[in-house]
Design an enzyme around this catalytic site. Structure first.
Site, short mmCIF file in Angstrom:
data_model
loop_
_atom_site.label_atom_id
_atom_site.label_comp_id
_atom_site.label_asym_id
_atom_site.label_seq_id
_atom_site.Cartn_x
_atom_site.Cartn_y
_atom_site.Cartn_z
N HIS A 100 0.81 -1.22 0.00
CA HIS A 100 0.00 0.00 0.00
C HIS A 100 0.85 1.28 0.00
O HIS A 100 0.31 2.36 -0.19
CB HIS A 100 -1.00 -0.01 1.17
CG HIS A 100 -0.42 0.19 2.52
ND1 HIS A 100 -0.19 -0.85 3.40
CD2 HIS A 100 -0.04 1.31 3.18
CE1 HIS A 100 0.29 -0.37 4.53
NE2 HIS A 100 0.40 0.94 4.43
N ASP A 149 0.05 -7.66 1.15
CA ASP A 149 0.54 -6.30 1.39
C ASP A 149 2.07 -6.22 1.41
O ASP A 149 2.65 -5.50 2.21
CB ASP A 149 -0.03 -5.73 2.69
CG ASP A 149 0.00 -4.20 2.71
OD1 ASP A 149 0.22 -3.60 1.64
OD2 ASP A 149 -0.18 -3.62 3.79
N SER A 180 4.58 2.59 7.70
CA SER A 180 4.19 1.46 6.87
C SER A 180 5.38 0.96 6.05
O SER A 180 6.05 1.73 5.37
CB SER A 180 3.06 1.87 5.92
OG SER A 180 1.88 2.08 6.63
#
Length: 433
Positions: A173, A204, A287
């Site tokens: 992402h 992911d 992230s």
């Protein structure tokens, strides 16, 4: 303590005892001489009426000014804080004094009077290898900040170098929706271009390759991989990344839970994994960044936070962060590097999303003919209760827990058929996609 007006005045109190018996008249007390400075002492409403008429004269020195009465209302207790502060300051002063006296005694005292420099300046950058400071110094050169143009804006995330030739692992992402070209920034502020090699949206995970042309030979410092299957709840962990764009940020915490089934749907893509839950502070920008164990080895990829905010733009850390286990992420990344796509582990079933039971479980809507689950004796309508002892609470927990394992792994499935609990072993396989 009561108000002063409730105190009994001399000679004007009740004439009976507390039990109601009559009391003899009060005997006259010695009276002050008329005109003396303390002649009104007996009329003082705050005076103890049972005390003898004795007044001690204070010294004639001028009394100190009174402190102002604080305004009414709750006020913090100052006693303990003051004692604590005094104790801290005293301890610091005592430490400094002890060091000075030790130096004087060791040198015969001549150094102080002679104008020599007191004490020394030992280096402070040395830390025992098991401290967070030493760990951070070791791993920071391996962590990068990733930026990529996505539409009219820029996506910002973190990643880490995993090979000497420039491969970097991050979250899908972080790069999803971009043009495939990114910029990585090292902890020493140097930058380099990078390109997306491939990714897997459901796990992911994404892999980038740094263009190493022009970089110093020792610029790339790959991380050491740990074993996420060996983690235990309570183990110390360190998260490194760029929360809110603050590069090379280090936060510390512990493993709070293992194999927490996670399903997210950011960007419309459903993602599943069995996460490492931690209380290390993680925010947007973390992230794709690494989660290290106490030895400085990567054990997870920081990917999701739990928050009380429904607005992603205002979401912040509340002590609930979730990382993809590195054993899962490393397997996916290796598939992407080798073949351009990732294999997804399956057991050949489809859970029923409409099934809800307070006791948990995932009911099988269908079982693939000749698939692994069918070969293990599972049928449509069976309710899966646990995978290798990990409870299944929701229908999507089953997918998340299965994805943890590599194709070929054998897992124990506990299930309910009718009212009977049973167990079976399933050999997992890779999907055909």
């Amino acid at each position: 303590m009561t108000d002063g007006s409730a105190w009994r005045q001399p000679g004007h109190g009740a004439s009976t005892s507390p039990a109601g018996w009559p009391m003899p008249p009060a005997q006259p007390r010695p009276q002050p001489a008329p005109g003396s400075w303390w002649s009104d002492a007996l009329a003082d409403p705050w005076r103890d009426p049972d005390a003898q008429v004795v007044v001690v004269k204070t010294p004639a020195d001028e009394p100190p000014a009174l402190e102002k009465v604080p305004p009414p209302g709750p006020a913090p207790r100052a006693g303990l804080g003051l004692v604590l502060m005094v104790s801290i300051i005293t301890a610091l002063l005592a430490g400094a004094l002890g060091g000075t006296l030790g130096y004087v005694f060791a040198g015969g005292g001549g150094g102080v009077l002679g104008g020599s420099t007191l004490g020394g300046n030992p280096p402070l950058n040395g830390r025992p290898p098991d401290t967070v400071a030493a760990l951070a110094k070791k791993v920071l050169p391996s962590v990068v900040t990733i930026s990529m143009r996505v539409g009219a804006g820029t996506s910002l995330g973190s990643g880490f170098v995993v090979s000497n030739d420039g491969y970097v692992i991050t979250n899908n992402h972080v790069v999803q929706g971009g043009n495939g070209s990114a910029t990585v920034r090292f902890t020493d502020a140097s930058v380099a271009p990078a390109s997306v090699v491939g990714s897997d949206d459901e796990s992911d995970i994404a892999v980038l390759k740094i263009d190493t042309a022009g970089l110093p030979e020792d610029q790339l410092k790959p991380v050491e991989f740990g074993d996420s299957d060996q983690l235990q709840v309570g183990d110390p962990v360190v998260a490194v990344g760029a929360p809110l764009g603050l590069t090379s940020t280090v936060t510390y915490g512990v493993v709070s839970y293992l194999d927490r089934p996670i399903r997210t749907s950011e960007g419309g893509t459903a993602r599943y994994y069995s996460a490492i839950q931690t209380d290390a502070a993680v925010n947007q920008g973390n992230s794709g960044g690494p989660l290290f164990d106490g030895a400085g080895r990567v054990v997870g990829i920081n990917s999701v936070i739990g928050t009380l905010s429904e607005d992603q733009a205002t979401a912040g850390n509340v002590g609930l962060a979730f990382a993809i286990p590195i054993n899962h992420a490393r397997r996916v990344a290796q598939d992407v590097i080798n073949t351009g796509k990732a294999r997804r582990t399956v057991m050949g079933v489809s859970p029923d999303p409409s099934y809800r039971n307070p006791a948990g479980g995932a009911r099988l809507a269908s079982v693939e003919a000749n698939g692994p689950a069918a070969g293990a004796g599972l049928h449509a309508g069976d309710v899966i209760l646990a995978v290798n002892g990990k409870p299944v609470e929701e229908f999507w927990d089953l997918t998340a827990l299965i994805r943890k394992y590599a194709p070929g792994a054998v897992v124990e499935i506990q299930y309910l058929r009718g009212t009977t609990k049973e167990k079976t072993s399933v050999t997992l396989v890779a999907d055909a996609k």
